[in-house]
Motif scaffolding. Structure first.
Motif, PDB file in Angstrom:
ATOM      1  N   LYS A 112     -19.848 -97.839 -35.827  1.00  8.22           N
ATOM      2  CA  LYS A 112     -20.587 -96.856 -36.619  1.00  8.22           C
ATOM      3  C   LYS A 112     -20.838 -97.330 -38.047  1.00  8.22           C
ATOM      4  O   LYS A 112     -21.394 -96.575 -38.852  1.00  8.22           O
ATOM      5  CB  LYS A 112     -19.802 -95.533 -36.659  1.00  8.22           C
ATOM      6  N   ASN A 113     -20.436 -98.574 -38.364  1.00  5.38           N
ATOM      7  CA  ASN A 113     -20.584 -99.082 -39.742  1.00  5.38           C
ATOM      8  C   ASN A 113     -20.014 -98.100 -40.753  1.00  5.38           C
ATOM      9  O   ASN A 113     -20.638 -97.793 -41.778  1.00  5.38           O
ATOM     10  CB  ASN A 113     -22.061 -99.351 -40.073  1.00  5.38           C
ATOM     11  N   THR A 114     -18.851 -97.580 -40.466  1.00  2.00           N
ATOM     12  CA  THR A 114     -18.272 -96.529 -41.298  1.00  2.00           C
ATOM     13  C   THR A 114     -16.824 -96.846 -41.657  1.00  2.00           C
ATOM     14  O   THR A 114     -16.069 -97.350 -40.824  1.00  2.00           O
ATOM     15  CB  THR A 114     -18.336 -95.171 -40.568  1.00  2.00           C
ATOM     16  N   VAL A 115     -16.480 -96.538 -42.889  1.00  2.00           N
ATOM     17  CA  VAL A 115     -15.087 -96.628 -43.332  1.00  2.00           C
ATOM     18  C   VAL A 115     -14.626 -95.217 -43.661  1.00  2.00           C
ATOM     19  O   VAL A 115     -15.405 -94.407 -44.182  1.00  2.00           O
ATOM     20  CB  VAL A 115     -14.925 -97.554 -44.552  1.00  2.00           C
ATOM     21  N   TYR A 116     -13.386 -94.913 -43.315  1.00  2.00           N
ATOM     22  CA  TYR A 116     -12.841 -93.575 -43.495  1.00  2.00           C
ATOM     23  C   TYR A 116     -11.655 -93.600 -44.460  1.00  2.00           C
ATOM     24  O   TYR A 116     -10.905 -94.578 -44.524  1.00  2.00           O
ATOM     25  CB  TYR A 116     -12.359 -92.999 -42.166  1.00  2.00           C
ATOM     26  N   LEU A 117     -11.471 -92.485 -45.155  1.00  2.00           N
ATOM     27  CA  LEU A 117     -10.248 -92.273 -45.915  1.00  2.00           C
ATOM     28  C   LEU A 117      -9.645 -90.961 -45.425  1.00  2.00           C
ATOM     29  O   LEU A 117     -10.193 -89.889 -45.689  1.00  2.00           O
ATOM     30  CB  LEU A 117     -10.527 -92.195 -47.421  1.00  2.00           C
ATOM     31  N   GLY A 118      -8.559 -91.069 -44.699  1.00  2.00           N
ATOM     32  CA  GLY A 118      -7.833 -89.895 -44.253  1.00  2.00           C
ATOM     33  C   GLY A 118      -6.824 -89.497 -45.317  1.00  2.00           C
ATOM     34  O   GLY A 118      -6.080 -90.351 -45.809  1.00  2.00           O
ATOM     35  N   MET A 119      -6.824 -88.230 -45.675  1.00  2.00           N
ATOM     36  CA  MET A 119      -5.955 -87.759 -46.750  1.00  2.00           C
ATOM     37  C   MET A 119      -5.131 -86.577 -46.261  1.00  2.00           C
ATOM     38  O   MET A 119      -5.698 -85.545 -45.882  1.00  2.00           O
ATOM     39  CB  MET A 119      -6.788 -87.354 -47.975  1.00  2.00           C
ATOM     40  N   ASP A 120      -3.836 -86.741 -46.247  1.00  2.00           N
ATOM     41  CA  ASP A 120      -2.915 -85.684 -45.832  1.00  2.00           C
ATOM     42  C   ASP A 120      -2.017 -85.295 -47.002  1.00  2.00           C
ATOM     43  O   ASP A 120      -1.902 -86.027 -47.986  1.00  2.00           O
ATOM     44  CB  ASP A 120      -2.045 -86.163 -44.661  1.00  2.00           C
ATOM     45  N   SER A 121      -1.365 -84.147 -46.861  1.00  2.00           N
ATOM     46  CA  SER A 121      -0.426 -83.654 -47.892  1.00  2.00           C
ATOM     47  C   SER A 121      -1.051 -83.723 -49.280  1.00  2.00           C
ATOM     48  O   SER A 121      -0.448 -84.227 -50.233  1.00  2.00           O
ATOM     49  CB  SER A 121       0.866 -84.481 -47.857  1.00  2.00           C
ATOM     50  N   LEU A 122      -2.253 -83.222 -49.380  1.00  2.00           N
ATOM     51  CA  LEU A 122      -2.994 -83.322 -50.638  1.00  2.00           C
ATOM     52  C   LEU A 122      -2.314 -82.531 -51.740  1.00  2.00           C
ATOM     53  O   LEU A 122      -1.710 -81.470 -51.511  1.00  2.00           O
ATOM     54  CB  LEU A 122      -4.423 -82.828 -50.429  1.00  2.00           C
ATOM     55  N   LYS A 123      -2.436 -83.090 -52.948  1.00  2.00           N
ATOM     56  CA  LYS A 123      -1.835 -82.495 -54.139  1.00  2.00           C
ATOM     57  C   LYS A 123      -2.928 -82.197 -55.164  1.00  2.00           C
ATOM     58  O   LYS A 123      -3.986 -82.840 -55.143  1.00  2.00           O
ATOM     59  CB  LYS A 123      -0.833 -83.468 -54.760  1.00  2.00           C
ATOM     60  N   PRO A 124      -2.690 -81.267 -56.070  1.00  2.00           N
ATOM     61  CA  PRO A 124      -3.705 -80.996 -57.103  1.00  2.00           C
ATOM     62  C   PRO A 124      -4.095 -82.246 -57.884  1.00  2.00           C
ATOM     63  O   PRO A 124      -5.263 -82.379 -58.280  1.00  2.00           O
ATOM     64  CB  PRO A 124      -3.000 -79.977 -57.998  1.00  2.00           C
TER      65      PRO A 124
END
Length: 123
Positions: free
Chosen positions: A75-87
């Motif tokens: 898909k010519n795509t890069v992802y950034l998965g973000m968990d436990s997000l903080k302010p």
């Protein structure tokens, strides 16, 4: 010329998750390296995560264990998965790509191709 388009940003509560895709206009995902940067209000750009052509990754200390960078070559795509997000994760997030691995750990401006950004707000 390669265009990078980020999406997936938005507002989320602390402890929540988001996944940011960055779609490239042509094959670049398996080139030198791809990275995510972010800039919070009043702060300098920070390199958040990098992935190289051999799939090795590197993360800023502030996001280790919470963020994951990955690619989908088909898909010519890069992802950034973000968990436990903080302010403190609140920022504009930018995708960047480079054909040479030499710039992987350098500044945002060193990357050949840079996206326009997507806003992430954590409250």
């Amino acid at each position: 010329h390669v265009q990078l388009v980020e999406s997936g940003g938005g507002s989320v509560q602390a402890g929540g998750s988001l996944r940011l895709p960055c779609a490239a206009s042509r094959f670049i995902v398996n080139s030198g390296c791809m990275a995510w940067f972010r800039q919070a209000p009043g702060k300098e750009l920070e390199r958040v995560a990098v992935i190289t052509r051999d799939s090795s990754t590197n993360y800023a200390e502030s996001v280790k264990g919470r963020f994951t960078i990955s690619t989908d070559i088909d898909k010519n795509t890069v992802y950034l998965g973000m968990d436990s997000l903080k302010p403190e994760d609140t920022a504009m997030y930018y995708c960047a790509a480079a054909g040479s691995g030499v710039v992987c750990h350098l500044s945002f401006s060193s990357y050949e191709y840079r996206g326009q950004g997507t806003q992430v707000t954590v409250s």
